[in-house]
Write an enzyme that holds these catalytic residues in place. Structure first.
Site, PDB file in Angstrom:
ATOM      1  N   CYS A  59      -0.932 -11.837 -19.187  1.00 17.80           N
ATOM      2  CA  CYS A  59      -1.164 -11.171 -17.899  1.00 17.80           C
ATOM      3  C   CYS A  59       0.009 -11.312 -16.930  1.00 17.80           C
ATOM      4  CB  CYS A  59      -2.442 -11.710 -17.244  1.00 17.80           C
ATOM      5  SG  CYS A  59      -2.407 -13.475 -16.861  1.00 17.80           S
ATOM      6  N   HIS A  78       0.821  -1.209   0.000  1.00 16.97           N
ATOM      7  CA  HIS A  78       0.000   0.000   0.000  1.00 16.97           C
ATOM      8  C   HIS A  78       0.857   1.262   0.000  1.00 16.97           C
ATOM      9  CE1 HIS A  78      -3.836  -1.814  -0.068  1.00 16.97           C
ATOM     10  NE2 HIS A  78      -3.677  -2.482   1.045  1.00 16.97           N
ATOM     11  N   ASP A 112       4.743 -17.991 -14.353  1.00 18.17           N
ATOM     12  CA  ASP A 112       4.869 -19.428 -14.157  1.00 18.17           C
ATOM     13  C   ASP A 112       5.363 -20.134 -15.408  1.00 18.17           C
ATOM     14  OD1 ASP A 112       4.363 -19.821 -11.503  1.00 18.17           O
ATOM     15  OD2 ASP A 112       2.223 -20.143 -11.724  1.00 18.17           O
ATOM     16  N   GLU A 165       0.232 -21.371 -18.676  1.00 23.11           N
ATOM     17  CA  GLU A 165       1.377 -21.168 -17.790  1.00 23.11           C
ATOM     18  C   GLU A 165       2.172 -22.452 -17.574  1.00 23.11           C
ATOM     19  OE1 GLU A 165      -0.200 -19.855 -14.003  1.00 23.11           O
ATOM     20  OE2 GLU A 165      -2.028 -21.012 -14.309  1.00 23.11           O
TER      21      GLU A 165
END
Length: 570
Positions: free
Chosen positions: A502, A189, A455, A431
């Site tokens: 992604c 954060h 991955d 992946e």
């Protein structure tokens, strides 16, 4: 000092070292039932006080909190009131006769270690949330505190071991021009809020940052992840020039928010974001994203003592759908196992967890859990353009079996009279190398592919990127990895299905033109990375990208490939 640049920009100022009193185990054990009852009551009171504090921060008119700040505080309150946290603390107090502070320290430590040990960067970033709520409870138990000042001097760069989410929200940062921390990640954060407020930040600098003292002169390079302490005048002058150049470039990127990602010769590219909850949706559109290419669902399953119910999951997905502005949201079904362990699931310890019982393998073995998630997603699909993505697929039999469970979920909802999108799209993450090699077979069974390069690289090269002894071998630009990515894109196009990517590679500017040349049309990344990738796309054409791809595929080493690609970086 080298760290991770998580909020770009350059700052030059004076250090303020944020100290914190860490709570230590007292070792005091309880002697009577009355003492046990008293400690439980003190814990409950401390939690109540912490919740009240967060609610007060949320409602403060002086702070004028942004939407992302409010969302973080909502998350903190949810964690504070989590039944699993309370149950574990009470168990320590009653069974082990720990005093309330010691019980909180031990329980929080367990949860933090669980999250920090995960391979998924977003999930690792949630460890800071857990630690923060622990510190808040301990503060009201009189066991911890910090040295947060009421205000800072102008041009202050805050130096800390770590900065909790609530601290950075309530901090008066009107005079703060940078943050540097020993710990942290790209998804912490500190990173999220620093980006949202446009303040340069470097995290993960390590213990060496602990040598910094108050009023040391600091140069903070959030672009390259560098921190200079008491630098020479020549370095300061050099960075003053770099700062001016960067500010011009940053202004240009900000202006791209509403501009489509179209190459100079008219090729439209989709830029999507990876998120972990509906609260992240605001950033998607703030940075010009066109939807969600990866919605991780694991966060909903963490910090609990049971699996979330169908209604709880439905609410989670519906919230994201309602905030999506009817843009596509690809929901990855639960990817537990491996680095993501659920304490209440009692998964056996495995010698090779990343090669073991995880993700789709668990879902197809425990179909009663899988069908609940699928029903919840289907129910939420009437509120937005949701899609289902299956992780860790290694063969077509798994896809067919998952589609059968999905069909059962649809049949159940029809019987119950519940509305859903019967034509919801189903895709797979590519992946696992076997999935990449057999992409032509898988393409006949699904509506889209999403290449998970993290991955895919790890499995192709047999490298655990979390293992310091071999992590240097993790190389997404290895010719073998690039050939697999290219093959998947080629087969997707050949069979007329959508292909996205992604993994971290999507946000790497060095890889952008190469991936465009391969034919990739959908990049999904952290929202804050979108403007820089868009800038590359709108300043190049497809002929350039295809030429780069052709040249790269004739090269035999990642060193040669990287040197070549860096020469073409915007």
């Amino acid at each position: 000092m080298k760290g991770i640049g998580v909020s770009p920009g350059i700052s030059i100022g004076r250090a303020f070292v944020l100290g914190k009193t860490e709570a230590a185990l007292s070792g005091v054990l309880l002697g009577s039932e009355a003492e046990i009852s008293q400690e439980i009551a003190q814990f409950d009171q401390a939690v109540g006080q912490a919740v009240d504090e967060f609610e007060s921060i949320k409602s403060s008119t002086d702070l004028s909190l942004a939407e992302e700040d409010q969302a973080i505080l909502d998350t903190q309150i949810e964690l504070l009131t989590d039944p699993q946290l309370k149950a574990d603390v009470i168990e320590k107090i009653t069974a082990d006769r720990k005093n309330s502070a010691d019980a909180v320290i031990e329980v929080i430590k367990t949860f933090v270690q669980l999250f920090e040990g995960m391979d998924d960067e977003y999930m690792r970033g949630r460890a800071a949330d857990i630690k923060d709520i622990g510190d808040r409870i301990l503060k009201y138990l009189g066991a911890a505190g910090n040295s947060l000042p009421p205000n800072f001097e102008p041009n202050t760069i805050v130096i800390a071991e770590d900065i909790s989410p609530s601290e950075i929200i309530i901090m008066d940062i009107s005079q703060v021009i940078g943050f540097a921390t020993q710990a942290g990640s790209k998804t912490s954060h500190t990173a999220i809020i620093a980006k949202s407020k446009g303040i340069p930040a470097v995290v993960g600098c390590g213990d060496e940052l602990g040598t910094v003292r108050n009023d040391d002169m600091i140069i903070l390079d959030g672009i390259n992840g560098l921190v200079y302490v008491n630098p020479e005048r020549t370095i300061i002058d050099d960075y003053l020039e770099k700062k001016a150049t960067y500010q011009q470039w940053a202004g240009k990127l900000k202006a791209l928010k509403d501009q489509p990602a179209v190459t100079t010769d008219g090729k439209k590219i989709t830029l999507s974001a990876n998120i972990g909850s509906a609260d992240d949706m605001a950033d998607v559109f703030e940075f010009g994203g066109q939807g969600v290419g990866l919605f991780r669902t694991e966060l909903l399953f963490m910090n609990r003592d049971t699996f979330p119910t169908e209604d709880e999951q439905f609410g989670f997905y519906k919230n994201a759908a309602l905030r999506s502005k009817n843009k596509p949201v690809i929901i990855r079904t639960i990817d537990i196992g491996g680095d993501k362990q659920l304490p209440y699931f009692n998964l056996q310890v495995e010698l090779n967890p990343f090669l073991g019982y995880r993700a789709i393998r668990i879902c197809l073995d425990r179909t009663e859990l899988f069908i609940i998630q699928l029903k919840a997603i289907l129910r939420a699909s009437v509120f937005g353009d949701l899609k289902i993505m299956l992780p860790m697929i290694s063969n077509v039999q798994e896809v067919r079996a998952a589609k059968q469970v999905l069909a059962e979920a649809k049949t159940t909802l029809l019987y119950e009279g519940v509305a859903f999108n019967n034509n919801i799209k189903v895709g797979v993450m590519i992946e696992v190398p076997s999935a990449a090699v057999t992409a032509d077979i898988l393409a006949k069974e699904v509506d889209f592919f999403s290449i998970g390069t993290n991955d895919l690289c790890q499995y192709t090269l047999a490298v655990d990127r979390m293992n310091e002894k071999v992590s240097h071998l993790y190389d997404p630009f290895n010719p073998g990895v690039l050939r697999l990515i290219s093959h998947v894109i080629e087969q997707g196009h050949k069979h007329h299905i959508h292909v996205g990517l992604c993994g971290e590679m999507a946000s790497d500017p060095i890889a952008t033109l190469l991936l465009l040349g391969m034919g990739l049309e959908d990049f999904s990344m952290s929202a804050a990375s979108i403007p820089a990738i868009k800038n590359i796309i709108i300043n190049h054409n497809m002929d350039e990208a295809k030429a780069i791809y052709k040249n790269v595929m004739e090269m035999d080493s990642s060193e040669e490939i990287l040197a070549y690609l860096k020469g073409h970086r915007e």
